[in-house]
Design a protein around this motif. Sequence first.
Motif, PDB file in Angstrom:
ATOM      1  N   LEU A 142      -6.711  -6.234  -0.581  1.00  0.00           N
ATOM      2  CA  LEU A 142      -6.464  -5.087  -0.526  1.00  0.00           C
ATOM      3  C   LEU A 142      -5.068  -4.693  -0.242  1.00  0.00           C
ATOM      4  O   LEU A 142      -4.464  -3.585  -0.631  1.00  0.00           O
ATOM      5  CB  LEU A 142      -7.273  -4.492   0.741  1.00  0.00           C
ATOM      6  CG  LEU A 142      -8.855  -4.504   0.470  1.00  0.00           C
ATOM      7  CD1 LEU A 142      -9.469  -3.982   1.771  1.00  0.00           C
ATOM      8  CD2 LEU A 142      -9.155  -3.286  -0.274  1.00  0.00           C
ATOM      9  N   VAL A 143      -4.361  -5.347   0.526  1.00  0.00           N
ATOM     10  CA  VAL A 143      -2.822  -5.190   0.676  1.00  0.00           C
ATOM     11  C   VAL A 143      -1.996  -5.457  -0.436  1.00  0.00           C
ATOM     12  O   VAL A 143      -1.027  -4.810  -0.430  1.00  0.00           O
ATOM     13  CB  VAL A 143      -2.383  -6.000   2.013  1.00  0.00           C
ATOM     14  CG1 VAL A 143      -3.303  -5.841   3.330  1.00  0.00           C
ATOM     15  CG2 VAL A 143      -2.140  -7.346   1.761  1.00  0.00           C
ATOM     16  N   ASN A 193      -7.084  -0.093   6.951  1.00  0.00           N
ATOM     17  CA  ASN A 193      -6.415  -0.059   5.868  1.00  0.00           C
ATOM     18  C   ASN A 193      -5.786   1.465   5.501  1.00  0.00           C
ATOM     19  O   ASN A 193      -6.449   2.285   4.781  1.00  0.00           O
ATOM     20  CB  ASN A 193      -7.250  -0.568   4.889  1.00  0.00           C
ATOM     21  CG  ASN A 193      -6.534  -0.862   3.374  1.00  0.00           C
ATOM     22  OD1 ASN A 193      -5.242  -1.026   3.323  1.00  0.00           O
ATOM     23  ND2 ASN A 193      -7.253  -1.014   2.166  1.00  0.00           N
ATOM     24  N   THR A 251      -8.348  -9.210   3.099  1.00  0.00           N
ATOM     25  CA  THR A 251      -7.070  -8.738   3.276  1.00  0.00           C
ATOM     26  C   THR A 251      -6.293  -8.755   2.140  1.00  0.00           C
ATOM     27  O   THR A 251      -5.363  -8.108   1.827  1.00  0.00           O
ATOM     28  CB  THR A 251      -6.502  -9.328   4.547  1.00  0.00           C
ATOM     29  OG1 THR A 251      -7.473  -9.079   5.711  1.00  0.00           O
ATOM     30  CG2 THR A 251      -5.117  -8.858   4.815  1.00  0.00           C
ATOM     31  N   LYS A 264     -12.619  -7.270   6.262  1.00  0.00           N
ATOM     32  CA  LYS A 264     -12.112  -6.884   4.896  1.00  0.00           C
ATOM     33  C   LYS A 264     -11.429  -8.071   4.273  1.00  0.00           C
ATOM     34  O   LYS A 264     -11.076  -8.896   4.755  1.00  0.00           O
ATOM     35  CB  LYS A 264     -11.201  -5.786   5.108  1.00  0.00           C
ATOM     36  CG  LYS A 264     -11.575  -4.330   5.685  1.00  0.00           C
ATOM     37  CD  LYS A 264     -10.587  -3.234   5.547  1.00  0.00           C
ATOM     38  CE  LYS A 264     -11.028  -2.062   5.955  1.00  0.00           C
ATOM     39  NZ  LYS A 264     -11.254  -1.762   7.498  1.00  0.00           N
ATOM     40  N   LEU A 282      -1.931   2.801  -2.126  1.00  0.00           N
ATOM     41  CA  LEU A 282      -3.390   2.896  -1.491  1.00  0.00           C
ATOM     42  C   LEU A 282      -3.678   4.253  -1.909  1.00  0.00           C
ATOM     43  O   LEU A 282      -3.206   5.315  -1.506  1.00  0.00           O
ATOM     44  CB  LEU A 282      -3.384   2.711   0.173  1.00  0.00           C
ATOM     45  CG  LEU A 282      -4.530   2.634   0.921  1.00  0.00           C
ATOM     46  CD1 LEU A 282      -5.819   1.782   0.230  1.00  0.00           C
ATOM     47  CD2 LEU A 282      -4.379   2.641   2.051  1.00  0.00           C
ATOM     48  N   GLN A 288      -1.417  -2.322   6.875  1.00  0.00           N
ATOM     49  CA  GLN A 288      -1.347  -3.517   6.218  1.00  0.00           C
ATOM     50  C   GLN A 288      -0.422  -4.640   6.471  1.00  0.00           C
ATOM     51  O   GLN A 288      -0.879  -5.856   6.291  1.00  0.00           O
ATOM     52  CB  GLN A 288      -1.012  -3.030   4.821  1.00  0.00           C
ATOM     53  CG  GLN A 288      -2.044  -2.096   4.199  1.00  0.00           C
ATOM     54  CD  GLN A 288      -1.818  -1.985   2.500  1.00  0.00           C
ATOM     55  OE1 GLN A 288      -0.858  -2.074   2.208  1.00  0.00           O
ATOM     56  NE2 GLN A 288      -2.895  -1.569   1.991  1.00  0.00           N
ATOM     57  N   GLY A 328       0.748  -1.344   0.104  1.00  0.00           N
ATOM     58  CA  GLY A 328       0.008  -0.021  -0.126  1.00  0.00           C
ATOM     59  C   GLY A 328       0.980   1.189  -0.109  1.00  0.00           C
ATOM     60  O   GLY A 328       0.402   2.384  -0.656  1.00  0.00           O
TER      61      GLY A 328
END
Lengths: 464, 471
Positions: A451-452, A418, A448, A446, A457, A405, A51
């Motif tokens: 997203l990470v 996040n 994970t 979430k 980000l 993250q 991120g």
Amino acid sequence: MLKLVHGNKNDPRLEPWEEAETSVRETVTISQAAWPAPFRPGLEYNSPAHGPWNIVHIGMLVPESHQIYVCGGNCNRGVVLTAAEMDAGDRYSFLSLTEGDLYGQDMEGLVIDGVTEIIGRLTKVGKRPRLLFLFLVCVHHFMGTDIPYIYRVLRDRFPDICLVESYMDPIVQKGGITPDEKLRAGLYEGLVITDKSGRDRTAVNIVGNDFPTPRESQLVTLINRAGCQVRDLTSCRTWEDYQKMGDSFLNISIYPLARSGAGKLSDKMGVNHLHLPVVFDYDKIDQELLQLARALDTEPYSQDELAGFRARCETMLEETRDLLGGMPLALDVSLTPGILGLTRLLLDHGFKVKHLYGDAFAPEEEEDFLWLKDHAPWLPVTSMIHHNMRTYPRFDEERVLALGQKAAYFHQTPYFVNMVEGGGFHGYDGICRLLALMQEACREKKDTRDLVGRKGLGCPSCLC
Amino acid sequence: MIDETYKKENMGQDRPAGAGPDFEVSDQARRQAHAFLSNYTSDVSGVCSALYELGGMVVMHDPSGCNSTYNTHDEPRWYDKDSLIFISGLSQIDAIMGNDDKLIDDIVRAARDLKPAFIALVRTPIPMMTGTDFDAIARIVELETGIPTWYFPTSGMNSYIIGAGTALEKVASCLVEEKAAGPAKAGKEEIDPAKVGREEIDPSRAGKEEIDSSRAGREDDEAWGSGRQPGQFLSASGPFRVNLLGLTPLDFSVGSGRASLLAWLRDHGFIVQSVFAMGDGEAGDLRRQIGSAGLAHASLVVSSVGLPAARVLEKRFGIPYVTGLPCGQFGPELLRALTEACMTGSSGKSLFAGQENGSVSGSERKFIIGEPVEALSLARAADLAGGRDWQVICPLELDRDLESCDCLQISSEADLMEILKEGDRIVADPIYRRICPERAEFISWPHEAYSGRIYRRQIPDLLSDFWSRLL
């Protein structure tokens, strides 16, 4: 901070506690941790949490700009695909280097001609940039490339384009200014600076950050109360928006890596510079707001107002602690540059902090580090890049709330905040916003893994 | 620092779109300039990818960034499957002063903690420039740890074809056990004509005729390509065993490609002896499987990176190899060649040699851009089904086995733009669309080694009917 990770810091002043030996293991209690880098440098692991922004993301903030990298394929791949993943492949070009080029006679000529060729191709398709970040790399330093000559010739050739000297040279970051810091300074090279008499007394710049500072923050509110507007690269959409930053009468930096660039920009503009870092200590926040009021020549927040801000924080801290109900926390340094201050705040308010991840801490956090040594000596500090982290057990029997993250990844928890690089948050408002995110993270799981893994980000992402 | 007066006078002035360059540039710069495109995975990541599942420890001697690049854009297994891949964190002062002790100490410390099966040292640009003595470092590390230590002289300036190819070559040289040498070394002697139709080989399914290459594939391609049962083509000791070489996520991603290839082999009666180098289990399992690769009758090379390993196995164990991917109607042709290789112990002629693609007998200009074995296989599949004249363009290094193929090797953006402007139909990674004429039909063929993870979910299984889009 990176330069501290690798143990090349030369600081002749060492306190007794600073002489603690760096750990060869991946985890150490904070009471035993060396300052500011607890771990002995070694082979480095890289977790799949991506991120935090890199130089491509940062450079893309300048409207109508373009980036050219001059490097080998491996160095290029990470950056060219960063641009592609953020759907900005049309603002990115490169000049590929071959092994033979490293031993050739005319690197300068190759770079000059290559950049000329690229500008020509961009011009043909109507994409001639107004500002060009030309990134040279480690090999150019080692070859003794005449870098000033390259820029001089190119500026002569393309006087309509602002050519910004930029570097992707991680080999020098361990003993000097990081590429990230250099670029944050370079972001403002394209500003046409007005003379002092032309300063806009109603505009203040926040420089070198990746995220806008919320309008409701005490910082922005105070600026507005002084009759000023905030100018911020993160909200510039056009070249003209960007150019207006050259007229402002005050520069504020918040992010630590923005500080040196903001100072240089302020010198060039002949204006004041305030560094108001992210802190989690009420008294320090008050000091920063007072500093700002003085610089703005306006009324500071009253004691009642400040007390109100504090009371709101306290209420939210209590609410959040109750909501968590003893749920343990894991924090990592990618969350905010003030990670030790945040850890202190949370521990001081009865939160159960279970784990802290980081390989080096910012010099400004020394006081918080000492506080944690005294008040939470048991707190485990774990490296994020130690070789053993590759096989570190990534599960937790407990339901953990991660702040950051990397902490989320190492605990494989779907409950996480996040956020990277402080998220643009500042002051009391920043504390409340972070606590609100913690409450949300506690309530909602979430994805994970998804997203990470996304780079940068907050930037657009083409990954589906 | 840019002079302010200069900026006020010059910068930000509008320039008419379409204005061309005003300066002559060298041909070298023209070829190395990329205004619009991406670049392929490099040799450094190629080594890591090839060795990923073998239980070793790979150390990129690099300041920063190589591992992040690799695990973000070149390695889809990073999140789910642990592999000991690190950077050394080389600093400027250590690079200049030659502080190799730090590198050695760090590797030894990590090796003692993690106990890898082998250690691989991977070079990057700065150690190449400073002349780091990796051979010596590898010897010292090996002495201090007792763990086999290899060095890969990569530069970060070649593609993964070189890196992964060299790594798999090393695997074939060092991890395949000599004692495992089996039937292929015996070659033709393994097939006893007297036994054909009597004992191991069922006459009703695999008679002499099937060994007759002059017949096979000409009259009854369909029979070669489908409908066979496991164990149909048998050696004296049972079904033929095949090594699958060149299987990495860089060319096959992590979709169904691997499973389809294994299924294709098994459906046609082969036993998969080893896969270089993607498995579906623990690292030790794949390494042990690879250790027995010498028992195979033949190797099937499914991407360029498998060719150096194929040559090593041929040299060490006499194992012949066949190159290609069983796409569409090319499948039966490949099956026939693979079976013959098993039976005769000879690699025979490349299926792509002498094959002429894109000779423009028709009015359309059609191009396939990509990894050469995959692209040539697709072109062949299309050709066999009547979709002729596809010209393969390879922007990567061409293995010597493929030099005689009808494949244009072009890596320069300028040259690609020049040739593609004539294109009517183009099959390529979506990033190439940026330089294709708008009027051309663009068939998206995402390639992990080019666009990374961006289009991963759209990467086709080449054993599916993707090839039919070329018709």
